[in-house]
Design an enzyme around this catalytic site. Structure first.
Site, PDB file in Angstrom:
ATOM      1  N   GLU A 124      -2.808   8.017  -4.476  1.00  0.00           N
ATOM      2  CA  GLU A 124      -3.571   6.885  -5.200  1.00  0.00           C
ATOM      3  C   GLU A 124      -4.492   7.944  -5.096  1.00  0.00           C
ATOM      4  OE1 GLU A 124      -3.996   2.672  -5.675  1.00  0.00           O
ATOM      5  OE2 GLU A 124      -2.254   3.078  -4.538  1.00  0.00           O
ATOM      6  N   ARG A 135       0.949  -1.263   0.412  1.00  0.00           N
ATOM      7  CA  ARG A 135      -0.019   0.295  -0.172  1.00  0.00           C
ATOM      8  C   ARG A 135       0.850   1.399   0.442  1.00  0.00           C
ATOM      9  NH1 ARG A 135      -3.081  -3.411  -1.951  1.00  0.00           N
ATOM     10  NH2 ARG A 135      -5.704  -3.483  -1.344  1.00  0.00           N
ATOM     11  N   HIS A 181      -1.306  -0.029 -10.362  1.00  0.00           N
ATOM     12  CA  HIS A 181      -2.520  -0.904  -8.717  1.00  0.00           C
ATOM     13  C   HIS A 181      -3.061  -1.760 -10.231  1.00  0.00           C
ATOM     14  CE1 HIS A 181      -4.225  -0.713  -4.699  1.00  0.00           C
ATOM     15  NE2 HIS A 181      -3.947  -1.464  -5.434  1.00  0.00           N
TER      16      HIS A 181
END
Length: 317
Positions: free
Chosen positions: A259, A230, A278
């Site tokens: 993000e 993450r 991602h």
């Protein structure tokens, strides 16, 4: 791991929400479950959206008899508030933990090799210029932050390279295939002089900002950092500084902080930084992988076997 006695309900309706995705509905039915609209009779929820914590809270209010909730991804930080409020609610909570381990580990290896071989700068080159700055993964010192399914799959992929791997995890216990396994408090010790740092941990209050300027400075000059966990685990400011200074040989990021990473952000133009949006687990096979997990856990919900991907509400993942 077996759920507590009485936690598994008898055969009762399962709602696949907020979207009744055909593959997940079929998985429930293959396992012998009954799919029905969300209402007061609902006893199991398969959540089909990657986010929407507030919507899930609303769904649980509409279905107060729910005893099992399946979340779709390995990372559950998007549902942190829901899970924090779930302590003592008697429900079983499961995730996609481990489901996407192989594709994510494969992506981490691809990023690592690309960085060590200086592919980001060479992909952007517009003239023939040779240098000898590439590095090898063979025999390298690698630190993997996280000890879940991704780390386990990654260790198998790293084995042919003879890499000397240290795994950093929250709890104790050795990880098969690792040369060393240490707890989070010893991260700085094991990254000192390491050639590669791969972040594959869950985002918790303990891991948020864990990879800071001190950790990055302790890596060997020219080392590379890969993050498939993450974004907020790695300090963006510290990472940019380490790249700009030349101390780091590169960074491979499938996740970022913030993000999505906005256009014009400094990371896009940082030296030797390779960013993927991602997509480490975004394969054509991903829906089938989740469907397999749902099918398995519906069987557990009906009393056949153990739940997979149980969420530790205390740990937050």
């Amino acid at each position: 791991m077996t759920a507590a006695s009485g936690a598994r309900p008898a055969l009762e309706p399962i709602a696949v929400v907020p979207e009744a995705e055909a593959g997940l509905v079929a998985a429930v039915e293959r396992a012998g479950g009954t799919v029905a609209p969300l209402d007061e009779r609902t006893r199991g929820i398969v959540w089909s959206a990657s986010a929407g914590g507030a919507d899930l809270v609303d769904a649980l209010r509409r279905a107060p008899g729910t005893r099992w909730v399946q979340l779709p991804w390995a990372g559950v930080d998007g549902f942190a508030d829901v899970l924090a409020a779930a302590h003592g609610d008697g429900r079983v909570w499961t995730s996609g933990k481990g489901v996407y381990a192989q594709p994510v580990a494969e992506h981490a290896l691809a990023l690592t090799l690309a960085l060590l071989r200086r592919l980001p700068r060479r992909a952007r080159a517009d003239e023939w210029r040779r240098d000898h700055s590439s590095r090898s993964l063979f025999g390298a010192r690698v630190v993997v932050l996280g000890a879940g399914g991704i780390a386990e799959s990654l260790l198998r992929l790293l084995a042919p390279f003879g890499a000397r791997v240290a795994v950093v995890r929250r709890g104790g216990g050795a990880v098969e295939g690792a040369e060393r396994t240490v707890t989070t408090g010893r991260l700085l010790e094991v990254v000192t002089g390491a050639d590669v740092l791969i972040v594959a941990a869950a985002l918790t209050e303990e891991t948020r900002g864990l990879v800071d300027a001190g950790v990055l400075a302790a890596l060997a000059p020219g080392a590379v950092v890969v993050n498939v966990g993450r974004g907020p685990i790695v300090s963006t400011d510290a990472l940019l500084a380490a790249l700009d200074s030349g101390h780091l040989g590169g960074a491979g990021l499938d996740v970022t902080d913030p993000e999505p990473l906005p256009a014009g952000h400094a990371l896009w133009s940082a030296p030797d930084c390779l960013i993927t949006p991602h997509v480490a687990d975004a394969l054509a096979t991903t829906p089938a992988l989740l469907a397999e997990r749902v099918e398995h856990n519906v069987r557990a919900f009906l009393g056949e076997g153990d739940y997979a991907g149980l969420i530790d509400l205390e740990a937050g993942y």
